[in-house]
Scaffold this active site. Structure first.
Site, PDB file in Angstrom:
ATOM      1  CE  LYS A 118      30.861   6.894  39.777  1.00 44.52           C
ATOM      2  NZ  LYS A 118      30.556   8.329  39.789  1.00 44.52           N
ATOM      3  CB  SER A 119      34.960   8.972  45.265  1.00 47.44           C
ATOM      4  OG  SER A 119      33.578   9.135  45.131  1.00 47.44           O
ATOM      5  NE  ARG A 148      37.698  12.969  46.242  1.00 43.94           N
ATOM      6  CZ  ARG A 148      36.440  12.942  45.765  1.00 43.94           C
ATOM      7  NH1 ARG A 148      36.119  12.113  44.781  1.00 43.94           N
ATOM      8  NH2 ARG A 148      35.507  13.733  46.259  1.00 43.94           N
ATOM      9  N   GLY A 160      29.713  13.907  36.892  1.00 43.22           N
ATOM     10  CA  GLY A 160      29.581  15.099  37.733  1.00 43.22           C
ATOM     11  C   GLY A 160      30.826  15.338  38.577  1.00 43.22           C
ATOM     12  CB  SER A 169      27.952  18.704  48.117  1.00 42.30           C
ATOM     13  OG  SER A 169      28.723  18.467  46.952  1.00 42.30           O
ATOM     14  CG  ASP A 207      26.622   8.254  44.991  1.00 46.44           C
ATOM     15  OD1 ASP A 207      25.875   9.220  44.737  1.00 46.44           O
ATOM     16  OD2 ASP A 207      27.866   8.323  44.927  1.00 46.44           O
ATOM     17  CE  LYS A 236      23.693  12.921  44.627  1.00 45.01           C
ATOM     18  NZ  LYS A 236      25.024  13.471  44.865  1.00 45.01           N
ATOM     19  NE  ARG A 254      21.157   8.130  40.974  1.00 41.51           N
ATOM     20  CZ  ARG A 254      22.463   8.098  41.173  1.00 41.51           C
ATOM     21  NH1 ARG A 254      22.963   8.348  42.380  1.00 41.51           N
ATOM     22  NH2 ARG A 254      23.280   7.793  40.186  1.00 41.51           N
ATOM     23  NE  ARG A 297      26.119   5.624  42.030  1.00 40.99           N
ATOM     24  CZ  ARG A 297      27.301   5.014  41.993  1.00 40.99           C
ATOM     25  NH1 ARG A 297      27.368   3.698  42.044  1.00 40.99           N
ATOM     26  NH2 ARG A 297      28.418   5.720  41.907  1.00 40.99           N
TER      27      ARG A 297
HETATM   28  C1  S3P Z   1      31.087  12.291  44.983  1.00 42.81           C
HETATM   29  C2  S3P Z   1      30.227  12.973  45.800  1.00 42.81           C
HETATM   30  C3  S3P Z   1      28.773  12.818  45.780  1.00 42.81           C
HETATM   31  C4  S3P Z   1      28.357  11.541  45.040  1.00 42.81           C
HETATM   32  C5  S3P Z   1      29.104  11.362  43.772  1.00 42.81           C
HETATM   33  C6  S3P Z   1      30.589  11.274  44.029  1.00 42.81           C
HETATM   34  C7  S3P Z   1      32.529  12.540  45.063  1.00 42.81           C
HETATM   35  O1  S3P Z   1      28.186  13.921  45.118  1.00 42.81           O
HETATM   36  O2  S3P Z   1      26.964  11.562  44.781  1.00 42.81           O
HETATM   37  O3  S3P Z   1      28.695  10.178  43.108  1.00 42.81           O
HETATM   38  O4  S3P Z   1      33.327  11.740  44.515  1.00 42.81           O
HETATM   39  O5  S3P Z   1      32.915  13.546  45.685  1.00 42.81           O
HETATM   40  P1  S3P Z   1      27.723  15.249  45.931  1.00 42.81           P
HETATM   41  O6  S3P Z   1      28.926  15.877  46.488  1.00 42.81           O
HETATM   42  O7  S3P Z   1      27.065  16.120  44.888  1.00 42.81           O
HETATM   43  O8  S3P Z   1      26.757  14.752  46.965  1.00 42.81           O
END
Ligand code: S3P
Length: 433
Positions: free
Chosen positions: A21-22, A26, A94, A167, A315, A342, A346, A387
């Site tokens: 996902k991350s 991007r 988020g 973060s 996560d 989150k 959680r 999750r």
């Molecule tokens: C993410 C960073 C994390 C993670 C989120 C994805 C990202 O959040 O919990 O699911 O893709 O950069 P935080 O940066 O708030 O920890």
């Protein structure tokens, strides 16, 4: 939507979970800002990544797909985005909201970012405060939450920022804003967090410098389109790593999994608990390390989770709490207060769900203490957190009665096809609306 999981079974075979996902988020962001055509394979066709994709379409970027994980992005260059005709709705995501906030802070148009009720309750000052130091003009609600209204400004300026929390979203937000800032933007992290933004920017030919915990870049450069292969998401694999570990007779192989060192906390923690995880065929997929993982069931024992592993598994705690419920003895998590902000709280939601299944789980302000033992059947509320829903689905493998999990539709944000994939591997799961 609710999940019903009949007790017992084990996980077997070979499977590939959906794309990371991350990295998927991007790929769209950098592909859109690049010069030339970026081709992506393995893209996650989940609602969160699609929210990012649709946002860029609304800003005038030509994007073909996704079609079986293939996406083609006609990059518009650093200054080619156009004002969308109205607010950009980012749903539950988020990552979309925090990263876009940085990327859009330096554009020449006004834009409003909105989200669903969960996203609209999550803290955004962690990004808008440092962006304001860079000269951005962003309105939040009085509570520091979305909707975010981003007003155009003359020019951002680089800052040297020390992250108050570990973060990757804040780090990435500021690096994306830094692309548009005068001079150097530096971010220092208190502990390593996922570094996909830095790796991918380098892959797009942008110079990103790292010295210890400090990452820097200089604004005003260009991104060059490239080809990207998104590996399978270790955060989605986590449910299977835990499921195969706790269910006797399991022997499961997960293919083409991203094992970036900033994401492998779940492997390290499970191994410390006694899990049998073999890492095979390590290779590189366009700047990201990948491997196949073989997991066989084992007797887990409770541990004190090292705090340095927390950001590397941030996560994966819903799944890890289920592993702890199946382990012998006590598992203690500390230093994880971020879990409270989150997609749901959680710590509280998992503690309530475990208690509903008869597990001795005591929430603390920054973690949880879980004593492993019997898991009973029962009904668990996922509070719309993808999750949480998937973690409790795996608990069915060790429960002695049926588990019903409510409010599961958001599993589609990160893991479309979870139910048939898990059922195919041996979990006795069905979904019903
Ligand atoms: C993410 C960073 C994390 C993670 C989120 C994805 C990202 O959040 O919990 O699911 O893709 O950069 P935080 O940066 O708030 O920890």
């Amino acid at each position: 939507m609710r999940f019903c999981v009949k007790p017992g079974g084990c996980l077997q075979g070979r499977l590939r979970v959906p794309g990371d996902k991350s990295i998927s988020h991007r790929s769209i962001m950098l592909g859109a800002l690049a010069e030339g055509v970026t081709e992506v394979t393995g893209f996650l066709e989940g609602e969160d990544a699609l929210a990012t994709l649709n946002a860029f379409r609304r800003m005038g970027v030509g994007i073909q797909g996704p079609d079986h994980g293939r996406v083609t992005i006609q990059g518009v260059g650093m200054h080619g985005l156009r004002a969308p005709g109205g607010p950009l709705d980012l749903g539950n995501s988020g990552t979309s909201m925090r990263l876009l906030c940085g990327l859009l802070a330096g554009q020449g148009f006004e834009v409003t970012l909105t989200g669903d009720s969960s996203l609209s309750g999550r803290p955004m000052r962690r990004v808008t405060d440092p962006l304001a130091q860079m000269g951005a003009d962003i309105e939040t609600t009085a509570a520091g939450t979305a909707p975010l209204i981003i007003h155009p400004v003359d020019r951002l300026r680089g800052i040297d920022y020390r992250l108050p929390v570990a973060s990757a979203q804040i780090k990435s937000c500021l690096l994306l804003a830094g692309l548009y800032a005068a001079g150097e933007t530096s971010v220092t992290e208190p502990a390593p967090t996922r570094d996909h933004t830095e790796r991918m920017m380098s892959g797009f030919g942008y110079e990103v410098r790292r010295r210890g915990p400090r990452v820097s870049l200089t604004g005003g450069g260009r991104l060059r389109a490239c080809k990207l292969d998104v590996p399978a998401d270790i955060s989605s694999a986590a449910f299977f790593l835990v499921g195969a570990s706790i269910a006797g007779g399991s022997d499961l192989t997960l293919e083409h999994l991203g094992i970036n060192p900033t994401r492998v906390g779940v492997i390290n923690i499970l191994r410390a608990m006694g899990a049998d995880i073999e890492i095979m065929n390590e290779r590189d997929a366009g700047g990201e390390p990948v491997a196949d993982l073989r997991i066989r069931s084992s007797r887990l024992k409770g541990i004190r989770i090292p705090e340095d592993q927390v950001p590397l598994a941030i996560d994966e705690f819903p799944a890890l709490f289920v592993a702890a419920a199946c382990a012998e003895g006590e598992t203690v998590l500390t230093g994880a207060e971020e879990l409270r902000v989150k997609e749901s709280d959680r710590i509280q939601v998992m503690a309530d769900g475990l208690a509903a299944l008869g597990v001795d789980a005591r929430p603390t302000p920054d973690g949880m203490v879980i004593r492993g033992g019997r898991i009973r059947g029962g009904t668990v509320a996922s509070h719309g957190d993808h999750r949480i829903a998937m973690a409790f689905a795996m608990a069915g493998l060790r429960a002695d009665g049926e588990i019903t999990i409510t409010d599961c539709a958001n599993v589609n944000t990160s893991f479309p096809g979870f139910v048939p994939l898990a059922a195919g591997a041996g979990l006795a799961i069905t979904d019903a609306s």
